[in-house]
Design a protein around this motif. Sequence first.
Motif, short mmCIF file in Angstrom:
data_model
loop_
_atom_site.label_atom_id
_atom_site.label_comp_id
_atom_site.label_asym_id
_atom_site.label_seq_id
_atom_site.Cartn_x
_atom_site.Cartn_y
_atom_site.Cartn_z
N SER A 148 24.38 41.71 14.47
CA SER A 148 23.03 42.28 14.30
C SER A 148 21.97 41.21 14.10
CB SER A 148 23.01 43.24 13.10
OG SER A 148 23.91 44.30 13.28
N ASN A 149 22.35 40.06 13.56
CA ASN A 149 21.35 39.07 13.15
C ASN A 149 21.32 37.78 13.97
OD1 ASN A 149 20.13 40.18 10.47
ND2 ASN A 149 22.33 40.50 10.25
N ALA A 150 22.30 37.60 14.85
CA ALA A 150 22.35 36.37 15.64
C ALA A 150 22.54 36.71 17.11
CB ALA A 150 23.49 35.47 15.16
N THR A 151 22.16 35.77 17.96
CA THR A 151 22.40 35.91 19.40
C THR A 151 23.83 35.45 19.65
OG1 THR A 151 20.09 35.47 19.89
CG2 THR A 151 21.65 35.25 21.71
N CYS A 152 24.73 36.38 19.80
CA CYS A 152 26.16 36.07 19.82
C CYS A 152 26.70 35.98 21.25
CB CYS A 152 26.95 37.11 19.03
SG CYS A 152 26.57 37.12 17.27
N LYS A 153 26.84 34.77 21.72
CA LYS A 153 27.58 34.54 22.96
C LYS A 153 29.05 34.25 22.65
CE LYS A 153 23.62 33.00 25.68
NZ LYS A 153 23.04 31.94 26.54
N ALA A 154 29.32 33.85 21.41
CA ALA A 154 30.70 33.66 20.95
C ALA A 154 31.35 35.03 20.75
CB ALA A 154 30.72 32.88 19.64
N ASN A 155 32.67 35.07 20.88
CA ASN A 155 33.43 36.26 20.51
C ASN A 155 33.49 36.32 18.98
OD1 ASN A 155 34.20 37.02 23.22
ND2 ASN A 155 35.59 35.25 23.18
N ILE A 156 33.18 37.46 18.40
CA ILE A 156 33.22 37.62 16.94
C ILE A 156 34.44 38.46 16.59
CG2 ILE A 156 31.92 38.23 14.88
CD1 ILE A 156 30.45 36.27 16.65
N THR A 157 35.35 37.88 15.80
CA THR A 157 36.60 38.54 15.45
C THR A 157 36.76 38.56 13.94
OG1 THR A 157 37.64 37.69 17.48
CG2 THR A 157 39.11 38.53 15.76
N THR A 211 35.60 39.97 7.32
CA THR A 211 35.54 41.43 7.24
C THR A 211 34.84 42.00 8.47
OG1 THR A 211 33.40 41.45 6.12
CG2 THR A 211 35.37 41.33 4.72
N GLU A 212 35.09 43.28 8.72
CA GLU A 212 34.40 43.99 9.79
C GLU A 212 32.91 44.13 9.48
OE1 GLU A 212 35.34 44.99 12.72
OE2 GLU A 212 37.48 44.48 12.55
N ARG A 213 32.58 44.31 8.19
CA ARG A 213 31.16 44.42 7.83
C ARG A 213 30.43 43.13 8.14
NH1 ARG A 213 29.01 46.44 1.93
NH2 ARG A 213 30.15 48.31 2.56
N ASP A 214 31.04 42.00 7.84
CA ASP A 214 30.38 40.73 8.15
C ASP A 214 30.29 40.51 9.66
OD1 ASP A 214 29.05 38.36 7.45
OD2 ASP A 214 30.88 37.19 7.70
N LYS A 215 31.30 40.95 10.41
CA LYS A 215 31.23 40.88 11.87
C LYS A 215 29.97 41.59 12.36
CE LYS A 215 33.65 42.49 16.04
NZ LYS A 215 34.92 43.08 16.57
N GLN A 216 29.68 42.77 11.82
CA GLN A 216 28.49 43.50 12.23
C GLN A 216 27.21 42.79 11.81
OE1 GLN A 216 28.61 46.01 14.36
NE2 GLN A 216 30.85 45.67 14.31
N LEU A 217 27.24 42.09 10.67
CA LEU A 217 26.08 41.31 10.26
C LEU A 217 25.79 40.19 11.25
CD1 LEU A 217 26.63 40.99 6.38
CD2 LEU A 217 24.98 42.44 7.58
N TRP A 218 26.83 39.52 11.73
CA TRP A 218 26.67 38.48 12.74
C TRP A 218 26.10 39.08 14.03
CZ3 TRP A 218 27.97 33.13 13.27
CH2 TRP A 218 28.40 32.52 12.09
#
Length: 358
Positions: free
Chosen positions: A155-164, A146-153
Amino acid sequence: MKKICFFVGNLNQAGGTERVSSVIASELQLRGYQIHMLSLQCGDKPFFELADGIEVNQLFTTAVRGMLRLPLAIFKLRSYLQQHQIDILIDVESMLALYALPAVMGLKMHHICWEHFNYNVDLGKTSRRLARKLAARFADDVVTLTERDKQLWLSNATCKANITAIPNPVTISLPAEINPHKEKLFLAVGRLSYQKGFDLLLQAWAQVVSLHPDWRLRIVGDGEDKTMLEQLRRELNIEVSTELAPKTNNIAAHYQQAAFFVLSSRFEGLPLVLIEAQAYGLPIVSFDCDTGPAEIIKNEESGWLCEAGNVADLADKIRNAVNCFNDEVTYKSFSKYSNENRNEFSVDAIIEKWSDLL
């Protein structure tokens, strides 16, 4: 065409994660990719049907707690990926990143972590929290439902990965026609567990049925909370208007019979039962829990969202649904919107999103 390996826990199991990954893998195989389904343990007898040509393998033939053989599993996974010249590795569940990240280190391979819960749900495992943080930093892509879970990732993790965000598709056979003669019945489906919140649903129902004694609630499923829920039905004096029905392979019959679907979960990833219910034209009453319902239900058009965990609000929205049913024009409008929304979650639509990512 690229070789893709879906790395799963145990393909012999009959859960929603195994079902969806089997469908996605099979569709990609039919589109020309060369697919491997590799289980961490067991997986030699897949529960769900796979497309012809998919290679099925396992790292271990027996089930043991995964962390006890972590180094050996990493070695065996790396050897498999190299031997079969895999181009893309997809972890089917974020926990598996603990094996996959060290296994792909230094290899020219695209690595995707596929989340099937949501970032806030760790099911009591610190290792799952660690796996997510590592995947966000070191995987190439993370796929959320979901888009909501994308935002949780984000907001809460250091994301160098692409989140889709790519939702799961509806995987049941769609009805040729919808039964127009609905009964005064609310349907809920799922494992009888803390997550599904059926205790909250029964409390809400007790507030509804005194005003609408001609309506019934049916909960379909089995699980560890069955005895507790039976006791709660007795305590609330709602045994006549409620029933706990066993899980079934013919859930379609329940969808055809019920007028509404209700979801009382404390948390979700992407509740496929909502998409299935919409395919049968059922308007939905649901907690706005993390994550999924808000991206499936169009509030006041195909159903009603209520505050997560709020029993009084759930009871109020169920009463709204009853009033809606009493107005034939309004009910048909809700049912139509609900049914049309299923197209967003068709297998073809979701496979296009996966093809774009790959």
